[in-house]
Motif scaffolding. Structure first.
Motif, mmCIF file in Angstrom:
data_model
loop_
_atom_site.group_PDB
_atom_site.id
_atom_site.type_symbol
_atom_site.label_atom_id
_atom_site.label_comp_id
_atom_site.label_asym_id
_atom_site.label_seq_id
_atom_site.Cartn_x
_atom_site.Cartn_y
_atom_site.Cartn_z
ATOM 1 N N LYS A 2 50.823 44.375 -3.650
ATOM 2 C CA LYS A 2 50.402 43.959 -4.992
ATOM 3 C C LYS A 2 51.041 44.878 -6.027
ATOM 4 O O LYS A 2 51.317 46.049 -5.746
ATOM 5 C CB LYS A 2 48.878 44.037 -5.111
ATOM 6 C CG LYS A 2 48.128 43.063 -4.215
ATOM 7 C CD LYS A 2 46.626 43.256 -4.363
ATOM 8 C CE LYS A 2 45.871 42.307 -3.453
ATOM 9 N NZ LYS A 2 44.389 42.529 -3.547
ATOM 10 N N TRP A 4 51.586 47.652 -8.575
ATOM 11 C CA TRP A 4 50.810 48.875 -8.720
ATOM 12 C C TRP A 4 50.410 49.076 -10.173
ATOM 13 O O TRP A 4 51.186 48.814 -11.097
ATOM 14 C CB TRP A 4 51.629 50.073 -8.254
ATOM 15 C CG TRP A 4 50.886 51.380 -8.333
ATOM 16 C CD1 TRP A 4 49.937 51.823 -7.475
ATOM 17 C CD2 TRP A 4 51.038 52.401 -9.318
ATOM 18 N NE1 TRP A 4 49.486 53.063 -7.853
ATOM 19 C CE2 TRP A 4 50.135 53.447 -8.987
ATOM 20 C CE3 TRP A 4 51.839 52.536 -10.454
ATOM 21 C CZ2 TRP A 4 50.022 54.604 -9.741
ATOM 22 C CZ3 TRP A 4 51.719 53.695 -11.210
ATOM 23 C CH2 TRP A 4 50.827 54.719 -10.858
ATOM 24 N N LYS A 5 49.199 49.554 -10.364
ATOM 25 C CA LYS A 5 48.711 49.855 -11.709
ATOM 26 C C LYS A 5 48.046 51.217 -11.703
ATOM 27 O O LYS A 5 47.178 51.491 -10.882
ATOM 28 C CB LYS A 5 47.720 48.783 -12.184
ATOM 29 C CG LYS A 5 47.280 48.974 -13.625
ATOM 30 C CD LYS A 5 46.352 47.860 -14.074
ATOM 31 C CE LYS A 5 45.928 48.065 -15.528
ATOM 32 N NZ LYS A 5 44.990 46.997 -15.972
ATOM 33 N N ARG A 6 48.484 52.057 -12.608
ATOM 34 C CA ARG A 6 47.900 53.396 -12.691
ATOM 35 C C ARG A 6 46.468 53.326 -13.190
ATOM 36 O O ARG A 6 46.163 52.603 -14.141
ATOM 37 C CB ARG A 6 48.744 54.257 -13.636
ATOM 38 C CG ARG A 6 48.291 55.714 -13.713
ATOM 39 C CD ARG A 6 49.284 56.545 -14.509
ATOM 40 N NE ARG A 6 48.940 57.942 -14.486
ATOM 41 C CZ ARG A 6 48.618 58.659 -15.571
ATOM 42 N NH1 ARG A 6 48.619 58.085 -16.758
ATOM 43 N NH2 ARG A 6 48.326 59.937 -15.475
ATOM 44 N N ASN A 7 45.597 54.124 -12.563
ATOM 45 C CA ASN A 7 44.207 54.215 -12.991
ATOM 46 C C ASN A 7 43.969 55.645 -13.468
ATOM 47 O O ASN A 7 43.770 56.554 -12.659
ATOM 48 C CB ASN A 7 43.265 53.861 -11.830
ATOM 49 C CG ASN A 7 41.815 53.765 -12.265
ATOM 50 O OD1 ASN A 7 41.314 54.633 -12.968
ATOM 51 N ND2 ASN A 7 41.140 52.709 -11.830
ATOM 52 N N GLU A 221 52.090 61.666 -13.743
ATOM 53 C CA GLU A 221 52.346 60.465 -12.953
ATOM 54 C C GLU A 221 53.168 60.870 -11.735
ATOM 55 O O GLU A 221 54.231 61.484 -11.878
ATOM 56 C CB GLU A 221 53.115 59.450 -13.795
ATOM 57 C CG GLU A 221 52.871 58.013 -13.408
ATOM 58 C CD GLU A 221 53.513 57.033 -14.386
ATOM 59 O OE1 GLU A 221 54.527 56.415 -14.017
ATOM 60 O OE2 GLU A 221 53.005 56.909 -15.520
ATOM 61 N N HIS A 223 55.165 59.753 -8.225
ATOM 62 C CA HIS A 223 55.803 58.660 -7.485
ATOM 63 C C HIS A 223 56.396 59.212 -6.204
ATOM 64 O O HIS A 223 57.155 60.182 -6.233
ATOM 65 C CB HIS A 223 56.895 58.011 -8.344
ATOM 66 C CG HIS A 223 56.364 57.317 -9.552
ATOM 67 N ND1 HIS A 223 56.166 55.961 -9.599
ATOM 68 C CD2 HIS A 223 55.953 57.801 -10.753
ATOM 69 C CE1 HIS A 223 55.665 55.629 -10.790
ATOM 70 N NE2 HIS A 223 55.530 56.737 -11.495
ATOM 71 N N HIS A 267 47.271 55.385 -3.520
ATOM 72 C CA HIS A 267 48.095 54.354 -4.156
ATOM 73 C C HIS A 267 47.204 53.201 -4.618
ATOM 74 O O HIS A 267 47.308 52.731 -5.762
ATOM 75 C CB HIS A 267 49.138 53.859 -3.151
ATOM 76 C CG HIS A 267 49.907 52.658 -3.591
ATOM 77 N ND1 HIS A 267 51.102 52.744 -4.269
ATOM 78 C CD2 HIS A 267 49.641 51.324 -3.446
ATOM 79 C CE1 HIS A 267 51.550 51.518 -4.525
ATOM 80 N NE2 HIS A 267 50.682 50.649 -4.026
ATOM 81 N N LYS A 268 46.339 52.725 -3.738
ATOM 82 C CA LYS A 268 45.445 51.612 -4.070
ATOM 83 C C LYS A 268 44.507 51.978 -5.218
ATOM 84 O O LYS A 268 44.145 51.130 -6.036
ATOM 85 C CB LYS A 268 44.630 51.210 -2.843
ATOM 86 C CG LYS A 268 45.450 50.527 -1.757
ATOM 87 C CD LYS A 268 44.573 50.234 -0.542
ATOM 88 C CE LYS A 268 45.366 49.528 0.552
ATOM 89 N NZ LYS A 268 44.522 49.285 1.757
ATOM 90 N N GLY A 270 45.271 53.829 -7.668
ATOM 91 C CA GLY A 270 46.042 54.033 -8.907
ATOM 92 C C GLY A 270 46.267 55.489 -9.250
ATOM 93 O O GLY A 270 46.619 55.816 -10.391
ATOM 94 N N GLN A 273 51.855 56.449 -7.037
ATOM 95 C CA GLN A 273 52.519 55.245 -6.550
ATOM 96 C C GLN A 273 53.377 55.559 -5.342
ATOM 97 O O GLN A 273 54.246 56.426 -5.375
ATOM 98 C CB GLN A 273 53.387 54.588 -7.627
ATOM 99 C CG GLN A 273 53.975 53.259 -7.165
ATOM 100 C CD GLN A 273 54.651 52.460 -8.245
ATOM 101 O OE1 GLN A 273 54.856 52.958 -9.372
ATOM 102 N NE2 GLN A 273 55.015 51.230 -7.960
ATOM 103 N N HIS A 275 56.167 54.273 -3.049
ATOM 104 C CA HIS A 275 57.272 53.304 -3.041
ATOM 105 C C HIS A 275 57.725 53.113 -1.596
ATOM 106 O O HIS A 275 58.261 54.030 -0.984
ATOM 107 C CB HIS A 275 58.433 53.800 -3.901
ATOM 108 C CG HIS A 275 58.073 53.955 -5.347
ATOM 109 N ND1 HIS A 275 58.351 53.000 -6.292
ATOM 110 C CD2 HIS A 275 57.439 54.969 -6.005
ATOM 111 C CE1 HIS A 275 57.929 53.403 -7.482
ATOM 112 N NE2 HIS A 275 57.368 54.598 -7.336
#
Length: 279
Positions: A2, A4-7, A221, A223, A267-268, A270, A273, A275
């Motif tokens: 899905k 990814w969206k940062r929380n 952030e 990654h 990751h889930k 948020g 991320q 990759h």
């Protein structure tokens, strides 16, 4: 798979929780070390008191004292092969590479930017024979020219590793201007290990997992690239252990499966991320 969206809320909650256990910095410098300070080694019962010559090897500044907007943490997983993630990795404000991988000829997939490159003692032993002779030292110096900024070494893992770190520090200081050798803080590693032990992760943390956890304290952030402990990718293509050599997955002292499960959970949520496909 899905999008990814940062929380931000989950990220800040985890950072706040980490700070309750982690009170030290990742890298030793002249502001967090006294000229004569006693350290416990991480993996042995031995202790050591550092002296003035060690203090003089330290630097005034540690890079993790700055907060960075976007960080790329690059593992060595074969999943990077053909990924064309190099540009995406390099566009981060801060890039950390794990365990001294070759990068120049893999630019398209792995990028070339390096702010911190970690080096495990096993690499110095197996790849460079502990840099005992001129030939081994020359090869080490040549390979380290691929990197910029900081070379991080777990100097206080054991007494023989500390002795090796002093040798490497002097060797690189003398022969390279592009990198600065820095000593990992054993108290910082111990605090992060204690944090994950409370989460029922008791095995020795891999360098990648340790560095990822540390980065959550100074990167807004995070990654991850090249973190993949499986023999095939999402498209059922065979995946070597490392992107730069044809090795198969082998048993290790680290709990790569448990670590990956935790990274996937983050990751889930948020928080970071992960990759795991082509860019």
């Amino acid at each position: 798979m899905k999008p990814w969206k940062r929380n931000l809320s989950n990220f800040l909650d985890l950072r706040s929780e980490l700070k309750k256990t982690v009170h030290t910095e990742m890298i030793l410098n002249r502001h967090n070390v006294r000229q004569s300070q006693r350290f416990n080694f991480t993996f042995t019962q031995e202790k050591i008191t550092t002296h003035e010559f060690f203090y003089k090897l330290l630097h005034e500044y540690s890079p993790e004292q700055t907060e960075y907007k976007r960080c790329s943490i690059v593992g060595n997983g074969g999943i990077l092969n053909g990924s064309k993630c190099g540009y995406e990795i390099d566009k981060a404000d801060f890039v950390i590479r794990c365990n001294a991988p070759p990068i120049g000829r893999f630019k398209e997939d792995a990028g070339v930017k390096s702010n911190i490159t970690t080096v495990n003692p096993s690499i110095i032993v197996n790849r460079y024979g502990r840099a005992k002779n001129k030939g081994q030292q020359s090869r080490l110096i040549k390979d380290m020219k691929e990197y910029n900024n900081y070379i991080w070494f777990p100097s206080f893992a054991a007494k023989w590793i500390y002795d090796l770190s002093i040798k490497l520090n002097k060797l690189l200081n003398k022969n390279l201007k592009s990198v600065t050798f820095v000593h990992g803080n054993p108290n910082h590693f111990r605090e992060i290990k204690d944090y994950w032990s409370k989460k029922h992760m008791h095995k020795l943390l891999s360098t990648g997992f340790y560095i990822t956890t540390a980065s959550l304290l100074f990167c807004k952030e995070v990654h991850l690239y090249g973190f993949w402990p499986f023999a095939s990718d999402l498209h059922n293509r065979s995946t070597p252990y490392h992107y730069f050599e044809d090795l198969k997955l082998s048993k290790a002292s680290h709990a790569f499966d448990s670590e990956f499960d935790k990274l996937l959970s983050l990751h889930k949520d948020g928080v970071l991320q992960l990759h795991v496909d082509d860019c």
